[in-house]
Design an enzyme around this catalytic site. Sequence first.
Site, mmCIF file in Angstrom:
data_model
loop_
_atom_site.group_PDB
_atom_site.id
_atom_site.type_symbol
_atom_site.label_atom_id
_atom_site.label_comp_id
_atom_site.label_asym_id
_atom_site.label_seq_id
_atom_site.Cartn_x
_atom_site.Cartn_y
_atom_site.Cartn_z
ATOM 1 N N GLU A 1 38.049 34.199 33.729
ATOM 2 C CA GLU A 1 37.190 33.028 33.978
ATOM 3 C C GLU A 1 35.916 33.118 33.141
ATOM 4 O O GLU A 1 35.388 32.101 32.680
ATOM 5 C CB GLU A 1 36.891 32.908 35.483
ATOM 6 C CG GLU A 1 38.113 32.358 36.214
ATOM 7 C CD GLU A 1 38.254 32.800 37.648
ATOM 8 O OE1 GLU A 1 37.283 33.285 38.256
ATOM 9 O OE2 GLU A 1 39.383 32.683 38.183
ATOM 10 N N SER B 1 47.152 36.053 41.871
ATOM 11 C CA SER B 1 47.891 35.491 43.017
ATOM 12 C C SER B 1 48.566 36.538 43.895
ATOM 13 O O SER B 1 49.629 36.293 44.465
ATOM 14 C CB SER B 1 48.921 34.455 42.534
ATOM 15 O OG SER B 1 48.249 33.354 41.957
ATOM 16 N N GLU C 1 45.543 40.997 34.234
ATOM 17 C CA GLU C 1 45.583 39.725 34.960
ATOM 18 C C GLU C 1 46.123 38.636 34.035
ATOM 19 O O GLU C 1 45.360 38.042 33.268
ATOM 20 C CB GLU C 1 44.174 39.348 35.419
ATOM 21 C CG GLU C 1 43.578 40.337 36.386
ATOM 22 C CD GLU C 1 42.526 39.679 37.256
ATOM 23 O OE1 GLU C 1 42.685 39.740 38.476
ATOM 24 O OE2 GLU C 1 41.581 39.097 36.710
ATOM 25 N N ASN D 1 37.633 40.449 44.433
ATOM 26 C CA ASN D 1 36.765 39.642 43.558
ATOM 27 C C ASN D 1 36.539 38.313 44.269
ATOM 28 O O ASN D 1 37.407 37.453 44.266
ATOM 29 C CB ASN D 1 37.454 39.440 42.201
ATOM 30 C CG ASN D 1 36.697 38.467 41.314
ATOM 31 O OD1 ASN D 1 35.549 38.129 41.593
ATOM 32 N ND2 ASN D 1 37.329 38.011 40.245
ATOM 33 N N TRP D 2 35.387 38.200 44.878
ATOM 34 C CA TRP D 2 35.114 37.001 45.682
ATOM 35 C C TRP D 2 34.738 35.784 44.841
ATOM 36 O O TRP D 2 34.613 34.681 45.375
ATOM 37 C CB TRP D 2 34.001 37.299 46.702
ATOM 38 C CG TRP D 2 34.465 38.092 47.873
ATOM 39 C CD1 TRP D 2 35.755 38.470 48.156
ATOM 40 C CD2 TRP D 2 33.661 38.607 48.953
ATOM 41 N NE1 TRP D 2 35.786 39.181 49.326
ATOM 42 C CE2 TRP D 2 34.519 39.279 49.833
ATOM 43 C CE3 TRP D 2 32.290 38.558 49.237
ATOM 44 C CZ2 TRP D 2 34.063 39.898 51.000
ATOM 45 C CZ3 TRP D 2 31.825 39.168 50.381
ATOM 46 C CH2 TRP D 2 32.711 39.833 51.261
ATOM 47 N N GLY E 1 41.719 38.064 44.140
ATOM 48 C CA GLY E 1 40.779 36.955 44.271
ATOM 49 C C GLY E 1 40.949 36.262 45.613
ATOM 50 O O GLY E 1 40.454 36.711 46.646
ATOM 51 N N GLY E 2 41.715 35.167 45.622
ATOM 52 C CA GLY E 2 41.857 34.315 46.805
ATOM 53 C C GLY E 2 42.142 35.067 48.094
ATOM 54 O O GLY E 2 41.490 34.829 49.122
ATOM 55 N N GLY F 1 44.884 32.513 40.451
ATOM 56 C CA GLY F 1 44.533 31.370 41.291
ATOM 57 C C GLY F 1 45.569 30.253 41.252
ATOM 58 O O GLY F 1 45.310 29.145 41.708
ATOM 59 N N HIS G 1 36.471 39.219 32.680
ATOM 60 C CA HIS G 1 37.361 38.448 33.547
ATOM 61 C C HIS G 1 37.761 37.163 32.814
ATOM 62 O O HIS G 1 36.941 36.568 32.108
ATOM 63 C CB HIS G 1 36.670 38.122 34.875
ATOM 64 C CG HIS G 1 37.631 37.515 35.860
ATOM 65 N ND1 HIS G 1 37.959 36.183 35.820
ATOM 66 C CD2 HIS G 1 38.364 38.061 36.849
ATOM 67 C CE1 HIS G 1 38.852 35.944 36.777
ATOM 68 N NE2 HIS G 1 39.115 37.066 37.410
HETATM 69 P P1 PGA Z 1 43.613 35.417 42.450
HETATM 70 O O1 PGA Z 1 42.448 35.933 41.444
HETATM 71 O O2 PGA Z 1 44.032 36.613 43.255
HETATM 72 O O3 PGA Z 1 42.973 34.344 43.244
HETATM 73 O O4 PGA Z 1 44.725 34.924 41.566
HETATM 74 C C1 PGA Z 1 42.519 37.194 40.853
HETATM 75 C C2 PGA Z 1 41.332 37.390 39.946
HETATM 76 O O5 PGA Z 1 40.908 36.451 39.291
HETATM 77 O O6 PGA Z 1 40.771 38.508 39.881
#
Ligand code: PGA
Length: 266
Positions: free
Chosen positions: A103, A221, A176, A10-11, A242-243, A182, A101
């Site tokens: 976010e 993370s 998640e 997930n960019w 993500g990251g 993050g 998600h």
């Molecule tokens: P992260 O994000 O790996 O940067 O914690 C995961 C995500 O939001 O899908």
Amino acid sequence: MRRVPLVVANWKMNHTARAAEEFAAALRPLIAPFADEIGSRLEVAIAPAFPALDRLGQALSGSGIALAAQNVHEADSGAFTGEVSLAMLADLGCRLVLIGHSERRHLFGETDERVLAKLDRLLASELGAILCVGETLAEREGGQLGRVLARQLEEPIRRVAASARPPERSLVVAYEPVWAIGTGRVATPDLARAAHAEIRSHLVAGLGPAGERVRILYGGSLKPANARSLLEQPDIDGALVGGASLDPVDFSSLVSICRETQRERS
Ligand code: PGA
């Protein structure tokens, strides 16, 4: 129950179309040792920002890596400035779409009702939904994990059960924990195992034996250094990253760790 492991990048709002092409070119040699397994014994998908979908799709062609989207609007078309429809995503070759998600839920006010409307739209298509669920720190500390998972899962699972599509093709669940996204604060294997077991019991309660075939991904993370202890847990069938997915070396390591742990498990 053998489930095909799935690793999804997930960019978020990172990487231009050009950077996405460079990423694909760097990734291909890194995954070459197991390239013949991708798309069959091991699934990998990348969800770039919308402007990079087209060129990333072309750059990944023939790799077996699937294209995914980070979001979709539930309407087919119309006056929805700034939104993207399912037909637009399907036209570019997207096979999976993230919905709910954290976010989207927390920064953009996306409600459970909106998430359901998006799921309904996806269930009427050929694309698969990656339904993201998870509790905030306050909810976990307040002993609310069970309540939150029930609220985020029960109605979506009912909709999946009512649809004509096989659940393992229409749905992936991503657990998640919001406090781990993050933040560098990863869930312990025990915490993740317990949450995944609870999600599995919702799936089986709502879908019967088919609930055993739906994949549950861990996200939050995840990095090459902490992935193994999580991915070897029962009911963790892959990862939403993500990251660490922004770098081709880290992402390919995560894919490789997922492949190894799932082989050891089966
Ligand atoms: P992260 O994000 O790996 O940067 O914690 C995961 C995500 O939001 O899908």
